[in-house]
Design an enzyme around this catalytic site. Sequence first.
Site, PDB file in Angstrom:
ATOM      1  N   LYS A 138       0.851  -1.201   0.000  1.00  0.00           N
ATOM      2  CA  LYS A 138       0.000   0.000   0.000  1.00  0.00           C
ATOM      3  C   LYS A 138       0.879   1.241   0.000  1.00  0.00           C
ATOM      4  O   LYS A 138       1.786   1.368   0.820  1.00  0.00           O
ATOM      5  CB  LYS A 138      -0.894   0.007   1.238  1.00  0.00           C
ATOM      6  CG  LYS A 138      -1.797   1.229   1.328  1.00  0.00           C
ATOM      7  CD  LYS A 138      -2.778   1.112   2.476  1.00  0.00           C
ATOM      8  CE  LYS A 138      -2.272   1.685   3.774  1.00  0.00           C
ATOM      9  NZ  LYS A 138      -2.235   3.147   3.813  1.00  0.00           N
ATOM     10  N   ASP A 142      -3.530   4.278  -1.872  1.00  0.00           N
ATOM     11  CA  ASP A 142      -4.444   4.716  -0.808  1.00  0.00           C
ATOM     12  C   ASP A 142      -4.377   6.241  -0.670  1.00  0.00           C
ATOM     13  O   ASP A 142      -3.778   6.767   0.263  1.00  0.00           O
ATOM     14  CB  ASP A 142      -4.030   4.012   0.500  1.00  0.00           C
ATOM     15  CG  ASP A 142      -4.835   4.457   1.707  1.00  0.00           C
ATOM     16  OD1 ASP A 142      -5.984   4.902   1.534  1.00  0.00           O
ATOM     17  OD2 ASP A 142      -4.308   4.350   2.832  1.00  0.00           O
ATOM     18  N   LYS A 191      -7.293   8.076  -0.958  1.00  0.00           N
ATOM     19  CA  LYS A 191      -8.617   8.476  -0.439  1.00  0.00           C
ATOM     20  C   LYS A 191      -9.158   9.706  -1.149  1.00  0.00           C
ATOM     21  O   LYS A 191      -9.391  10.754  -0.536  1.00  0.00           O
ATOM     22  CB  LYS A 191      -8.544   8.722   1.073  1.00  0.00           C
ATOM     23  CG  LYS A 191      -8.091   7.513   1.887  1.00  0.00           C
ATOM     24  CD  LYS A 191      -8.154   7.788   3.377  1.00  0.00           C
ATOM     25  CE  LYS A 191      -7.771   6.601   4.230  1.00  0.00           C
ATOM     26  NZ  LYS A 191      -6.344   6.220   4.161  1.00  0.00           N
ATOM     27  N   ASP A 235     -13.567  14.629  -3.815  1.00  0.00           N
ATOM     28  CA  ASP A 235     -13.636  15.917  -4.513  1.00  0.00           C
ATOM     29  C   ASP A 235     -14.902  15.881  -5.373  1.00  0.00           C
ATOM     30  O   ASP A 235     -15.706  14.951  -5.257  1.00  0.00           O
ATOM     31  CB  ASP A 235     -12.353  16.084  -5.362  1.00  0.00           C
ATOM     32  CG  ASP A 235     -11.948  17.551  -5.517  1.00  0.00           C
ATOM     33  OD1 ASP A 235     -12.821  18.364  -5.883  1.00  0.00           O
ATOM     34  OD2 ASP A 235     -10.770  17.866  -5.294  1.00  0.00           O
ATOM     35  N   THR A 258     -11.467   5.442  11.178  1.00  0.00           N
ATOM     36  CA  THR A 258     -11.500   4.798  12.500  1.00  0.00           C
ATOM     37  C   THR A 258     -11.036   5.739  13.604  1.00  0.00           C
ATOM     38  O   THR A 258     -11.221   5.457  14.785  1.00  0.00           O
ATOM     39  CB  THR A 258     -10.636   3.518  12.507  1.00  0.00           C
ATOM     40  OG1 THR A 258      -9.398   3.815  11.863  1.00  0.00           O
ATOM     41  CG2 THR A 258     -11.317   2.389  11.781  1.00  0.00           C
ATOM     42  N   ARG A 294       3.025  -1.261  10.791  1.00  0.00           N
ATOM     43  CA  ARG A 294       4.146  -1.395  11.716  1.00  0.00           C
ATOM     44  C   ARG A 294       4.407  -2.798  12.241  1.00  0.00           C
ATOM     45  O   ARG A 294       5.556  -3.123  12.568  1.00  0.00           O
ATOM     46  CB  ARG A 294       3.960  -0.401  12.864  1.00  0.00           C
ATOM     47  CG  ARG A 294       4.214   1.029  12.407  1.00  0.00           C
ATOM     48  CD  ARG A 294       3.589   2.036  13.317  1.00  0.00           C
ATOM     49  NE  ARG A 294       2.124   1.980  13.263  1.00  0.00           N
ATOM     50  CZ  ARG A 294       1.329   2.790  13.925  1.00  0.00           C
ATOM     51  NH1 ARG A 294       1.843   3.716  14.710  1.00  0.00           N
ATOM     52  NH2 ARG A 294       0.027   2.694  13.812  1.00  0.00           N
TER      53      ARG A 294
HETATM   54  O1  C5P Z   1       1.055   0.528  11.251  1.00  0.00           O
HETATM   55  P1  C5P Z   1      -0.393   0.164  11.097  1.00  0.00           P
HETATM   56  O2  C5P Z   1      -0.624  -1.311  10.835  1.00  0.00           O
HETATM   57  O3  C5P Z   1      -1.254   0.718  12.207  1.00  0.00           O
HETATM   58  O4  C5P Z   1      -0.820   0.911   9.741  1.00  0.00           O
HETATM   59  C1  C5P Z   1      -2.149   0.909   9.306  1.00  0.00           C
HETATM   60  C2  C5P Z   1      -2.237   1.530   7.949  1.00  0.00           C
HETATM   61  O5  C5P Z   1      -3.617   1.579   7.585  1.00  0.00           O
HETATM   62  C3  C5P Z   1      -1.722   2.958   7.848  1.00  0.00           C
HETATM   63  O6  C5P Z   1      -1.197   3.139   6.518  1.00  0.00           O
HETATM   64  C4  C5P Z   1      -2.963   3.812   8.019  1.00  0.00           C
HETATM   65  O7  C5P Z   1      -2.871   5.037   7.339  1.00  0.00           O
HETATM   66  C5  C5P Z   1      -4.022   2.929   7.349  1.00  0.00           C
HETATM   67  N1  C5P Z   1      -5.392   3.166   7.819  1.00  0.00           N
HETATM   68  C6  C5P Z   1      -5.779   3.046   9.146  1.00  0.00           C
HETATM   69  N2  C5P Z   1      -7.080   3.283   9.526  1.00  0.00           N
HETATM   70  C7  C5P Z   1      -7.982   3.624   8.600  1.00  0.00           C
HETATM   71  C8  C5P Z   1      -7.624   3.726   7.250  1.00  0.00           C
HETATM   72  C9  C5P Z   1      -6.293   3.485   6.895  1.00  0.00           C
HETATM   73  O8  C5P Z   1      -4.967   2.706  10.000  1.00  0.00           O
HETATM   74  N3  C5P Z   1      -9.232   3.813   8.959  1.00  0.00           N
END
Ligand code: C5P
Length: 240
Positions: A35, A62, A64, A67, A126, A217
Amino acid sequence: MTAAEPRVIVALDFPDMMSAFGLAARLDPSACAVKVGKELFTVAEAGLVRELVRRGFRVFLDLKFHDIPNTVAQACIAATHLGVWMVDVHAAGGGAMMKAAREAVAAAAKDESKPRPLLVAVTVLTSLTAEDLAATGVTGTPEAQVLRLARLAQANGLDGAVCSAQEAAALRAACGPQFKLVTPGIRPAGSAAHDQARVMTPHAAIAAGADYLVIGRAITAAADPLRALREINAALGASH
Ligand code: C5P
């Protein structure tokens, strides 16, 4: 989704291109998708996406988009030209915007004889609480708003939604088996939650109905990212 298709989407959340390519060079495109989000795309530009596609990765762009319909449609055409596998828009942009996006990716893919990218909708971020939503004029629970927006996305031809794994079961029931559910906030048992408040293990997310798991992460910050990915895939029963 085919049996061999990877369910894990590794979030390449890096501040520069070298770091992103450093990890990508070690990843096997048959073991995960990747992603590219706003941070990396903004520093690296589209060449990075093209290169990841050239290396055989399924790329989820991603950005998002949100517009007016024409602008989002043009952005989706540009994403299709890059050869991405999945692209997302905000469902809050409305039905006409999503319909324009859907028609745009289909037309652009047909013009280039490319597979059409999956087009998925972000419902409610979220990070937003019920109070945050109320402050924007949205009354009712976040869950009700998620369902409303997912149904709107589906009615306008979108392939699926990005949602919390905790909403996956309700969305699966509301939108049926074909609607793709893409869930971030995934943490293998025992790993750090970081800033995510509502986390789920990979296995539990799939059991709740998720199709694809966005994982950042827990893989990118692991001492051995490849091993972390291998263990997650093994827990999901994948052969990688
Ligand atoms: O490091 P981690 O697993 O928390 O990363 C989650 C990824 O998913 C990040 O790129 C974050 O921007 C994305 N994301 C999220 N919650 C959302 C939409 C996207 O954590 N509602």
